[in-house]
Design a protein around this motif. Structure first.
Motif, PDB file in Angstrom:
ATOM      1  N   LEU A  82      29.833 135.586  96.806  1.00  0.00           N
ATOM      2  CA  LEU A  82      29.200 136.762  97.411  1.00  0.00           C
ATOM      3  C   LEU A  82      29.295 136.803  98.931  1.00  0.00           C
ATOM      4  CD1 LEU A  82      25.933 136.901  95.257  1.00  0.00           C
ATOM      5  CD2 LEU A  82      27.970 138.324  95.029  1.00  0.00           C
ATOM      6  N   VAL A  83      29.337 135.648  99.560  1.00  0.00           N
ATOM      7  CA  VAL A  83      29.381 135.593 101.031  1.00  0.00           C
ATOM      8  C   VAL A  83      30.413 134.558 101.455  1.00  0.00           C
ATOM      9  CG1 VAL A  83      27.035 136.416 101.488  1.00  0.00           C
ATOM     10  CG2 VAL A  83      27.405 133.989 101.010  1.00  0.00           C
ATOM     11  N   PRO A  84      31.065 134.768 102.599  1.00  0.00           N
ATOM     12  CA  PRO A  84      32.124 133.851 103.034  1.00  0.00           C
ATOM     13  C   PRO A  84      31.573 132.524 103.533  1.00  0.00           C
ATOM     14  CG  PRO A  84      31.732 135.517 104.710  1.00  0.00           C
ATOM     15  CD  PRO A  84      30.907 135.912 103.516  1.00  0.00           C
ATOM     16  N   SER A  85      32.401 131.516 103.497  1.00  0.00           N
ATOM     17  CA  SER A  85      32.034 130.211 104.031  1.00  0.00           C
ATOM     18  C   SER A  85      31.575 130.363 105.481  1.00  0.00           C
ATOM     19  CB  SER A  85      33.228 129.262 103.956  1.00  0.00           C
ATOM     20  OG  SER A  85      32.880 127.985 104.421  1.00  0.00           O
ATOM     21  N   GLY A  86      30.533 129.643 105.832  1.00  0.00           N
ATOM     22  CA  GLY A  86      29.959 129.757 107.163  1.00  0.00           C
ATOM     23  C   GLY A  86      28.762 130.674 107.226  1.00  0.00           C
ATOM     24  N   ALA A  87      28.551 131.469 106.174  1.00  0.00           N
ATOM     25  CA  ALA A  87      27.402 132.376 106.137  1.00  0.00           C
ATOM     26  C   ALA A  87      26.107 131.575 106.089  1.00  0.00           C
ATOM     27  CB  ALA A  87      27.500 133.301 104.929  1.00  0.00           C
ATOM     28  N   ARG A  88      25.022 132.206 106.535  1.00  0.00           N
ATOM     29  CA  ARG A  88      23.706 131.556 106.524  1.00  0.00           C
ATOM     30  C   ARG A  88      23.026 131.827 105.188  1.00  0.00           C
ATOM     31  NH1 ARG A  88      19.522 132.569 109.947  1.00  0.00           N
ATOM     32  NH2 ARG A  88      19.050 130.343 109.978  1.00  0.00           N
ATOM     33  N   ILE A  89      22.588 130.745 104.533  1.00  0.00           N
ATOM     34  CA  ILE A  89      21.936 130.848 103.230  1.00  0.00           C
ATOM     35  C   ILE A  89      20.591 130.139 103.248  1.00  0.00           C
ATOM     36  CG2 ILE A  89      22.070 130.209 100.787  1.00  0.00           C
ATOM     37  CD1 ILE A  89      25.054 130.555 100.889  1.00  0.00           C
ATOM     38  N   LEU A  90      19.576 130.828 102.742  1.00  0.00           N
ATOM     39  CA  LEU A  90      18.256 130.234 102.542  1.00  0.00           C
ATOM     40  C   LEU A  90      18.096 129.919 101.067  1.00  0.00           C
ATOM     41  CD1 LEU A  90      15.354 129.530 103.577  1.00  0.00           C
ATOM     42  CD2 LEU A  90      14.720 131.875 102.957  1.00  0.00           C
ATOM     43  N   ASP A  91      17.844 128.659 100.752  1.00  0.00           N
ATOM     44  CA  ASP A  91      17.579 128.248  99.376  1.00  0.00           C
ATOM     45  C   ASP A  91      16.061 128.239  99.205  1.00  0.00           C
ATOM     46  OD1 ASP A  91      17.450 127.172  96.854  1.00  0.00           O
ATOM     47  OD2 ASP A  91      18.710 125.437  97.277  1.00  0.00           O
ATOM     48  N   ALA A  92      15.549 129.277  98.576  1.00  0.00           N
ATOM     49  CA  ALA A  92      14.102 129.457  98.429  1.00  0.00           C
ATOM     50  C   ALA A  92      13.633 128.799  97.135  1.00  0.00           C
ATOM     51  CB  ALA A  92      13.757 130.944  98.418  1.00  0.00           C
ATOM     52  N   GLY A  93      12.730 127.835  97.258  1.00  0.00           N
ATOM     53  CA  GLY A  93      12.376 127.027  96.102  1.00  0.00           C
ATOM     54  C   GLY A  93      13.495 126.028  95.847  1.00  0.00           C
ATOM     55  N   CYS A  94      13.918 125.346  96.911  1.00  0.00           N
ATOM     56  CA  CYS A  94      15.123 124.507  96.880  1.00  0.00           C
ATOM     57  C   CYS A  94      14.966 123.255  96.031  1.00  0.00           C
ATOM     58  CB  CYS A  94      15.533 124.121  98.294  1.00  0.00           C
ATOM     59  SG  CYS A  94      14.287 123.135  99.176  1.00  0.00           S
ATOM     60  N   GLY A  95      13.732 122.854  95.751  1.00  0.00           N
ATOM     61  CA  GLY A  95      13.517 121.664  94.935  1.00  0.00           C
ATOM     62  C   GLY A  95      14.148 120.428  95.541  1.00  0.00           C
ATOM     63  N   THR A  96      14.887 119.686  94.741  1.00  0.00           N
ATOM     64  CA  THR A  96      15.511 118.446  95.212  1.00  0.00           C
ATOM     65  C   THR A  96      16.828 118.681  95.935  1.00  0.00           C
ATOM     66  OG1 THR A  96      16.586 118.130  93.067  1.00  0.00           O
ATOM     67  CG2 THR A  96      14.436 117.090  93.372  1.00  0.00           C
ATOM     68  N   GLY A  97      17.207 119.941  96.097  1.00  0.00           N
ATOM     69  CA  GLY A  97      18.344 120.272  96.936  1.00  0.00           C
ATOM     70  C   GLY A  97      19.690 120.359  96.255  1.00  0.00           C
ATOM     71  N   ARG A  98      19.716 120.328  94.938  1.00  0.00           N
ATOM     72  CA  ARG A  98      20.988 120.327  94.224  1.00  0.00           C
ATOM     73  C   ARG A  98      21.890 121.495  94.628  1.00  0.00           C
ATOM     74  NH1 ARG A  98      22.278 123.132  89.712  1.00  0.00           N
ATOM     75  NH2 ARG A  98      20.094 123.692  89.403  1.00  0.00           N
ATOM     76  N   VAL A  99      21.339 122.707  94.674  1.00  0.00           N
ATOM     77  CA  VAL A  99      22.139 123.890  94.992  1.00  0.00           C
ATOM     78  C   VAL A  99      22.525 123.902  96.466  1.00  0.00           C
ATOM     79  CG1 VAL A  99      22.163 126.412  95.052  1.00  0.00           C
ATOM     80  CG2 VAL A  99      21.097 125.218  93.122  1.00  0.00           C
ATOM     81  N   ILE A 127      22.693 121.473  98.721  1.00  0.00           N
ATOM     82  CA  ILE A 127      23.610 120.419  99.147  1.00  0.00           C
ATOM     83  C   ILE A 127      25.045 120.799  98.810  1.00  0.00           C
ATOM     84  CG2 ILE A 127      24.311 118.027  98.722  1.00  0.00           C
ATOM     85  CD1 ILE A 127      21.270 117.401  98.410  1.00  0.00           C
ATOM     86  N   ARG A 128      25.248 121.377  97.644  1.00  0.00           N
ATOM     87  CA  ARG A 128      26.588 121.816  97.264  1.00  0.00           C
ATOM     88  C   ARG A 128      27.068 122.949  98.169  1.00  0.00           C
ATOM     89  NH1 ARG A 128      31.504 120.560  96.187  1.00  0.00           N
ATOM     90  NH2 ARG A 128      32.616 122.071  94.864  1.00  0.00           N
ATOM     91  N   LEU A 129      26.184 123.894  98.492  1.00  0.00           N
ATOM     92  CA  LEU A 129      26.565 124.990  99.382  1.00  0.00           C
ATOM     93  C   LEU A 129      26.936 124.464 100.769  1.00  0.00           C
ATOM     94  CD1 LEU A 129      23.923 127.645  98.317  1.00  0.00           C
ATOM     95  CD2 LEU A 129      26.416 127.912  98.162  1.00  0.00           C
ATOM     96  N   LYS A 147      28.233 117.898  82.387  1.00  0.00           N
ATOM     97  CA  LYS A 147      27.791 119.284  82.528  1.00  0.00           C
ATOM     98  C   LYS A 147      28.039 119.777  83.950  1.00  0.00           C
ATOM     99  CE  LYS A 147      23.740 122.279  81.870  1.00  0.00           C
ATOM    100  NZ  LYS A 147      24.506 123.299  81.123  1.00  0.00           N
ATOM    101  N   ASP A 148      28.509 120.993  84.073  1.00  0.00           N
ATOM    102  CA  ASP A 148      28.733 121.610  85.381  1.00  0.00           C
ATOM    103  C   ASP A 148      27.386 121.888  86.035  1.00  0.00           C
ATOM    104  OD1 ASP A 148      29.590 123.025  87.587  1.00  0.00           O
ATOM    105  OD2 ASP A 148      29.937 124.871  86.474  1.00  0.00           O
ATOM    106  N   MET A 149      27.150 121.305  87.192  1.00  0.00           N
ATOM    107  CA  MET A 149      25.859 121.440  87.865  1.00  0.00           C
ATOM    108  C   MET A 149      25.909 122.405  89.055  1.00  0.00           C
ATOM    109  SD  MET A 149      24.366 119.500  85.846  1.00  0.00           S
ATOM    110  CE  MET A 149      22.777 119.762  86.592  1.00  0.00           C
ATOM    111  N   HIS A 150      27.017 123.074  89.239  1.00  0.00           N
ATOM    112  CA  HIS A 150      27.180 123.845  90.477  1.00  0.00           C
ATOM    113  C   HIS A 150      27.395 125.335  90.253  1.00  0.00           C
ATOM    114  CE1 HIS A 150      27.060 120.127  92.608  1.00  0.00           C
ATOM    115  NE2 HIS A 150      28.163 119.667  92.060  1.00  0.00           N
ATOM    116  N   GLY A 151      26.943 125.855  89.115  1.00  0.00           N
ATOM    117  CA  GLY A 151      27.124 127.272  88.845  1.00  0.00           C
ATOM    118  C   GLY A 151      26.454 128.175  89.857  1.00  0.00           C
ATOM    119  N   GLU A 152      25.232 127.814  90.278  1.00  0.00           N
ATOM    120  CA  GLU A 152      24.501 128.648  91.236  1.00  0.00           C
ATOM    121  C   GLU A 152      25.224 128.706  92.579  1.00  0.00           C
ATOM    122  OE1 GLU A 152      21.190 126.376  88.912  1.00  0.00           O
ATOM    123  OE2 GLU A 152      23.218 125.975  89.636  1.00  0.00           O
ATOM    124  N   ALA A 153      25.673 127.534  93.040  1.00  0.00           N
ATOM    125  CA  ALA A 153      26.374 127.491  94.331  1.00  0.00           C
ATOM    126  C   ALA A 153      27.689 128.266  94.255  1.00  0.00           C
ATOM    127  CB  ALA A 153      26.633 126.047  94.738  1.00  0.00           C
TER     128      ALA A 153
END
Length: 201
Positions: free
Chosen positions: A40-57, A59-61, A28-34
């Protein structure tokens, strides 16, 4: 008390991670959110993962070159995230009280993502406050991206937040709806039990 804490007791980090690991092994593809955020934003942009849980999203970003910060209240989830990516910043905080500056983080994120039903799993009545806190972490022009279920088929708890209510919370926080999708693969939203909303500050 948050609906998440009522549901899990905030002790389910390892079980949660194991479930997603099993899904990944099944192909299963686990990286749809990332992938969605990366459009939406270029590589190097600052992203806050709110409710990041175990970090799946997040870590991929980070692997894709984004400057990421993760925040969650569940210590069991953060413990797994820190084990998997100890080099990344993982913060423990309640989203309804989140203050980037107080945690030593600049409040100028290009994008804040709240995946995994974060909004409907907040404590009842705190959704507007949490939305405002996340909006405050954005730079002018920054994006808040939230994906969550709207019916029992897409939620582990009874539905509590409608899109109309969520849009009102966003508007009160100074955000404007940019687009809405039915999935993290950016399928058009035409109604249904799950939505990914993009709002701009």
């Amino acid at each position: 008390m948050s609906r998440w804490r009522e549901l899990t007791g905030e002790t389910s980090g390892r079980d949660y991670a194991a479930r997603f690991a099993a899904l990944a092994r099944s192909g299963k593809d686990m990286h749809g959110e990332a992938r969605f955020c990366a459009e939406l934003v270029p590589s190097g942009a600052r992203i806050l993962d709110a409710g990041c849980g175990t970090g799946r999203v997040m870590i991929r970003l980070a692997e894709l070159g984004y400057d990421c910060v993760g925040v969650d209240l569940d210590a069991s989830m953060l413990a797994v995230a820190r084990e998997q990516a100890p080099e990344l910043p993982w913060l423990r905080a309640d989203l309804t009280q989140f203050d980037a500056g107080a945690l030593g983080v600049a409040a100028d994120f290009d994008l804040v993502v709240a995946a995994g039903n974060v909004i409907p799993l907040l404590a009842p009545g705190t959704e507007a406050t949490a939305t405002a806190r996340l909006a405050a972490a954005l730079r002018p022009g920054g994006l808040l991206v939230a994906g969550f279920g709207l019916d029992e088929a897409h939620l582990p708890v009874p539905p509590s937040v409608t899109l109309t209510q969520y849009d009102a919370h966003c508007a009160a926080a100074g955000l404007t709806l940019v687009d809405r999708f039915a999935t993290w693969d950016a399928d058009p939203y035409t109604g249904g039990g799950y939505a990914v909303s993009v709002h701009r500050r």
